[in-house]
Design a protein around this motif. Structure first.
Motif, short mmCIF file in Angstrom:
data_model
loop_
_atom_site.label_atom_id
_atom_site.label_comp_id
_atom_site.label_asym_id
_atom_site.label_seq_id
_atom_site.Cartn_x
_atom_site.Cartn_y
_atom_site.Cartn_z
N VAL A 159 0.84 -1.20 0.00
CA VAL A 159 0.00 0.00 0.00
C VAL A 159 0.87 1.25 0.00
N TRP A 160 1.89 1.26 0.82
CA TRP A 160 2.75 2.44 0.92
C TRP A 160 3.60 2.62 -0.33
N LEU A 161 4.01 1.51 -0.96
CA LEU A 161 4.74 1.62 -2.22
C LEU A 161 3.85 2.20 -3.31
N LEU A 162 2.60 1.77 -3.36
CA LEU A 162 1.68 2.31 -4.35
C LEU A 162 1.41 3.80 -4.10
N LEU A 163 1.33 4.17 -2.85
CA LEU A 163 1.15 5.58 -2.52
C LEU A 163 2.38 6.39 -2.96
N LEU A 164 3.57 5.84 -2.74
CA LEU A 164 4.80 6.50 -3.17
C LEU A 164 4.86 6.63 -4.69
N VAL A 165 4.41 5.62 -5.41
CA VAL A 165 4.39 5.67 -6.87
C VAL A 165 3.40 6.74 -7.34
N ALA A 166 2.26 6.85 -6.66
CA ALA A 166 1.28 7.88 -7.03
C ALA A 166 1.86 9.27 -6.82
N VAL A 167 2.56 9.48 -5.72
CA VAL A 167 3.18 10.78 -5.46
C VAL A 167 4.27 11.06 -6.50
N ALA A 168 5.05 10.04 -6.85
CA ALA A 168 6.10 10.23 -7.86
C ALA A 168 5.50 10.56 -9.22
N MET A 169 4.35 9.98 -9.53
CA MET A 169 3.71 10.27 -10.81
C MET A 169 3.22 11.72 -10.86
N VAL A 170 2.63 12.17 -9.78
CA VAL A 170 2.17 13.56 -9.72
C VAL A 170 3.38 14.50 -9.80
N LEU B 210 9.28 21.76 -17.21
CA LEU B 210 10.44 21.44 -18.04
C LEU B 210 11.69 21.18 -17.20
N ASP B 211 11.50 20.54 -16.06
CA ASP B 211 12.59 20.22 -15.16
C ASP B 211 13.02 18.77 -15.39
N PRO B 212 14.30 18.50 -15.51
CA PRO B 212 14.74 17.12 -15.76
C PRO B 212 14.46 16.15 -14.62
N ARG B 213 14.13 16.66 -13.43
CA ARG B 213 13.77 15.76 -12.34
C ARG B 213 12.51 14.96 -12.65
N GLY B 214 11.72 15.44 -13.62
CA GLY B 214 10.54 14.69 -14.05
C GLY B 214 10.93 13.33 -14.61
N LEU B 215 12.05 13.26 -15.30
CA LEU B 215 12.53 11.98 -15.83
C LEU B 215 12.87 11.01 -14.71
N LEU B 216 13.46 11.54 -13.64
CA LEU B 216 13.77 10.70 -12.49
C LEU B 216 12.50 10.15 -11.85
N ALA B 217 11.50 11.01 -11.69
CA ALA B 217 10.24 10.57 -11.10
C ALA B 217 9.55 9.53 -11.98
N VAL C 75 8.67 5.45 -11.31
CA VAL C 75 7.34 4.85 -11.54
C VAL C 75 7.45 3.67 -12.49
N LEU C 76 8.15 3.85 -13.59
CA LEU C 76 8.29 2.76 -14.55
C LEU C 76 9.10 1.60 -13.97
N GLY C 77 10.13 1.91 -13.20
CA GLY C 77 10.91 0.86 -12.56
C GLY C 77 10.09 0.03 -11.59
N TYR C 78 9.24 0.70 -10.82
CA TYR C 78 8.38 -0.03 -9.89
C TYR C 78 7.37 -0.89 -10.64
N LEU C 79 6.79 -0.34 -11.71
CA LEU C 79 5.81 -1.11 -12.46
C LEU C 79 6.43 -2.34 -13.13
N VAL C 80 7.69 -2.25 -13.48
CA VAL C 80 8.39 -3.41 -14.05
C VAL C 80 8.77 -4.40 -12.94
N ALA C 81 9.22 -3.89 -11.80
CA ALA C 81 9.69 -4.75 -10.71
C ALA C 81 8.54 -5.39 -9.93
N ARG C 82 7.37 -4.77 -9.94
CA ARG C 82 6.26 -5.27 -9.12
C ARG C 82 5.86 -6.70 -9.44
N PRO C 83 5.65 -7.07 -10.71
CA PRO C 83 5.29 -8.47 -10.98
C PRO C 83 6.37 -9.47 -10.54
N VAL C 84 7.63 -9.06 -10.67
CA VAL C 84 8.72 -9.93 -10.23
C VAL C 84 8.67 -10.12 -8.71
#
Length: 75
Positions: free
Chosen positions: A22-33, A42-49, A53-62
């Motif tokens: 639950v807390w990981l999903l909440l963290l992913v939601a905050v990172a997406m926003v 136009l800040d490059p930190r958006g790519l990090l966020a 999100v993409l890393g978690y979505l890939v790692a979650r099924p594993v």
């Protein structure tokens, strides 16, 4: 307000809110926003966020397949 109802509901749902999933999903939601906000600015930190999100979505099924993460109400 009836506080005994609030306490009863909290006791019944406490296991759900203690789940790391639950807390990981909440963290992913905050990172997406944050990613959308940074992309708008136009800040490059958006790519990090978005990368987080993409890393978690890939790692979650594993993590679910290995049994590291699981929903508390499915056990």
């Amino acid at each position: 307000m009836n506080y005994s109802v609030f306490a009863s509901v909290w006791r019944q749902t406490a296991g759900y809110f203690k789940s790391i999933e639950v807390w990981l999903l909440l963290l992913v939601a905050v990172a997406m926003v944050a990613g959308v906000f940074f992309a708008f600015m136009l800040d490059p930190r958006g790519l990090l966020a978005f990368g987080f999100v993409l890393g978690y979505l890939v790692a979650r099924p594993v993590l679910h397949a290995k049994g590291i993460l699981k929903w508390p109400f499915l056990s």
